[in-house]
Design a protein around this motif. Sequence first.
Motif, short mmCIF file in Angstrom:
data_model
loop_
_atom_site.label_atom_id
_atom_site.label_comp_id
_atom_site.label_asym_id
_atom_site.label_seq_id
_atom_site.Cartn_x
_atom_site.Cartn_y
_atom_site.Cartn_z
N ASN A 84 0.91 -1.06 -0.22
CA ASN A 84 -0.05 -0.28 -0.03
C ASN A 84 0.84 0.73 0.09
O ASN A 84 0.04 2.40 0.31
CB ASN A 84 -1.01 0.05 0.96
CG ASN A 84 -0.17 0.09 3.11
OD1 ASN A 84 1.01 0.09 2.64
ND2 ASN A 84 -0.80 -0.77 3.79
N GLY A 85 1.60 1.53 0.42
CA GLY A 85 2.90 2.44 -0.54
C GLY A 85 3.03 3.56 1.14
O GLY A 85 3.99 4.25 0.82
N MET A 86 2.92 2.89 2.67
CA MET A 86 2.55 3.47 3.58
C MET A 86 4.23 3.15 4.30
O MET A 86 4.63 2.74 4.12
CB MET A 86 1.71 2.68 5.01
CG MET A 86 0.16 2.45 4.47
SD MET A 86 -0.81 2.57 5.83
CE MET A 86 0.05 3.55 7.15
N CYS A 87 4.85 4.94 4.66
CA CYS A 87 5.75 4.86 4.92
C CYS A 87 5.81 5.12 6.32
O CYS A 87 5.16 5.52 7.19
CB CYS A 87 6.75 5.95 4.45
SG CYS A 87 6.58 5.47 2.70
N PHE A 88 6.63 4.31 6.44
CA PHE A 88 7.38 4.61 8.13
C PHE A 88 9.10 4.62 8.76
O PHE A 88 9.84 4.04 7.79
CB PHE A 88 6.93 3.27 9.37
CG PHE A 88 5.68 2.34 8.80
CD1 PHE A 88 4.91 3.02 10.23
CD2 PHE A 88 5.12 2.28 8.50
CE1 PHE A 88 3.50 2.40 9.95
CE2 PHE A 88 3.82 1.15 7.61
CZ PHE A 88 3.01 1.72 8.75
N ALA A 89 9.18 5.83 9.22
CA ALA A 89 10.88 6.08 9.50
C ALA A 89 10.66 6.64 10.78
O ALA A 89 10.26 6.32 11.82
CB ALA A 89 10.40 7.48 8.68
N SER A 90 12.57 6.29 10.88
CA SER A 90 13.06 7.04 12.56
C SER A 90 14.19 7.09 12.37
O SER A 90 14.18 6.65 11.43
CB SER A 90 13.21 5.20 13.02
OG SER A 90 12.91 5.87 14.46
N ARG A 91 15.25 7.65 13.20
CA ARG A 91 16.85 8.69 13.03
C ARG A 91 16.81 6.62 13.80
O ARG A 91 16.54 6.60 14.82
CB ARG A 91 16.86 9.14 13.82
CG ARG A 91 16.60 10.17 13.51
CD ARG A 91 16.67 11.63 13.92
NE ARG A 91 16.36 12.95 14.04
CZ ARG A 91 17.18 14.19 12.72
NH1 ARG A 91 18.27 13.28 12.47
NH2 ARG A 91 16.60 15.28 12.27
N VAL A 92 18.26 6.56 13.58
CA VAL A 92 19.05 6.09 14.30
C VAL A 92 19.87 5.94 15.45
O VAL A 92 20.85 6.82 15.13
CB VAL A 92 19.98 4.85 13.78
CG1 VAL A 92 20.38 4.00 14.01
CG2 VAL A 92 18.64 4.15 12.43
N PHE A 141 16.39 1.92 15.95
CA PHE A 141 15.44 2.66 15.62
C PHE A 141 14.24 2.51 16.44
O PHE A 141 13.93 1.23 17.12
CB PHE A 141 15.48 2.59 14.44
CG PHE A 141 15.58 1.32 13.67
CD1 PHE A 141 13.80 0.53 13.05
CD2 PHE A 141 16.22 0.58 12.81
CE1 PHE A 141 14.34 -0.14 13.05
CE2 PHE A 141 16.61 -1.11 12.96
CZ PHE A 141 15.14 -1.23 12.28
N HIS A 142 13.04 3.55 15.98
CA HIS A 142 12.21 3.01 16.51
C HIS A 142 10.90 3.37 15.10
O HIS A 142 10.38 4.94 15.13
CB HIS A 142 11.56 3.71 17.50
CG HIS A 142 12.15 3.07 18.86
ND1 HIS A 142 11.91 2.36 20.01
CD2 HIS A 142 13.05 3.74 19.46
CE1 HIS A 142 12.98 1.88 20.81
NE2 HIS A 142 13.79 3.17 20.58
N PRO A 143 10.56 2.85 14.36
CA PRO A 143 9.90 2.90 13.01
C PRO A 143 7.89 3.43 14.08
O PRO A 143 7.37 3.32 14.29
CB PRO A 143 9.58 1.85 12.35
CG PRO A 143 9.97 0.65 13.35
CD PRO A 143 10.57 1.28 14.32
N ILE A 190 3.03 7.02 15.12
CA ILE A 190 2.61 6.02 16.29
C ILE A 190 3.67 4.90 15.85
O ILE A 190 3.68 4.87 14.52
CB ILE A 190 1.26 6.06 15.83
CG1 ILE A 190 -0.12 6.71 16.20
CG2 ILE A 190 1.09 4.32 16.32
CD1 ILE A 190 -1.51 6.13 15.43
N ILE A 191 4.07 4.75 16.36
CA ILE A 191 4.84 3.58 16.79
C ILE A 191 4.92 2.37 16.86
O ILE A 191 4.10 1.50 16.80
CB ILE A 191 6.60 3.77 17.83
CG1 ILE A 191 7.09 5.54 18.12
CG2 ILE A 191 7.72 2.94 18.70
CD1 ILE A 191 8.00 5.95 19.60
#
Length: 143
Positions: free
Chosen positions: A55-63, A69-71, A77-78
């Motif tokens: 579905n193309g949804m993205c989840f991101a985080s700093r490392v 990291f915590h996507p 919302i993690i």
Amino acid sequence: MRSVFSKALSFVPVAILAATLMGCQHSVGPKVGVVRFQDGSCLTSGSIEFRNIANGMCFASRVNNRGVFHPADRNGIIGLPVGMYEVVVVQIVLTEDLAKNDHSHGHTVPRRYADYHTSGLQVTVEDNQVKPIEIAIRDDSEK
């Protein structure tokens, strides 16, 4: 003395609230992960992004400096829901004129990992998975 009908009505708001809260919850999988290089050392700076293939949804985080990291989704919302994800790892390093051995950022992430078309990294999140995500980065020399 209250009738049976009035007692039943007093429970209706509680039942509606409980049903609403249960309906708003969605299952999220792993809430933490780590990025390591093939030699076992951790990535000490950068960011990571997961793109759901379906579905193309993205989840991101700093490392952080321990590779952890915590996507999170764009609402903060993690956690990663069930699905298959393409992964990119981006590290911006200001090298200036320092020799390679004088840098304090640890290993450098090869540029191919910063692009979904070339990273080759994928993660599959299973139903009820809570095990942390582990990402392994290979040096360019380890192709």
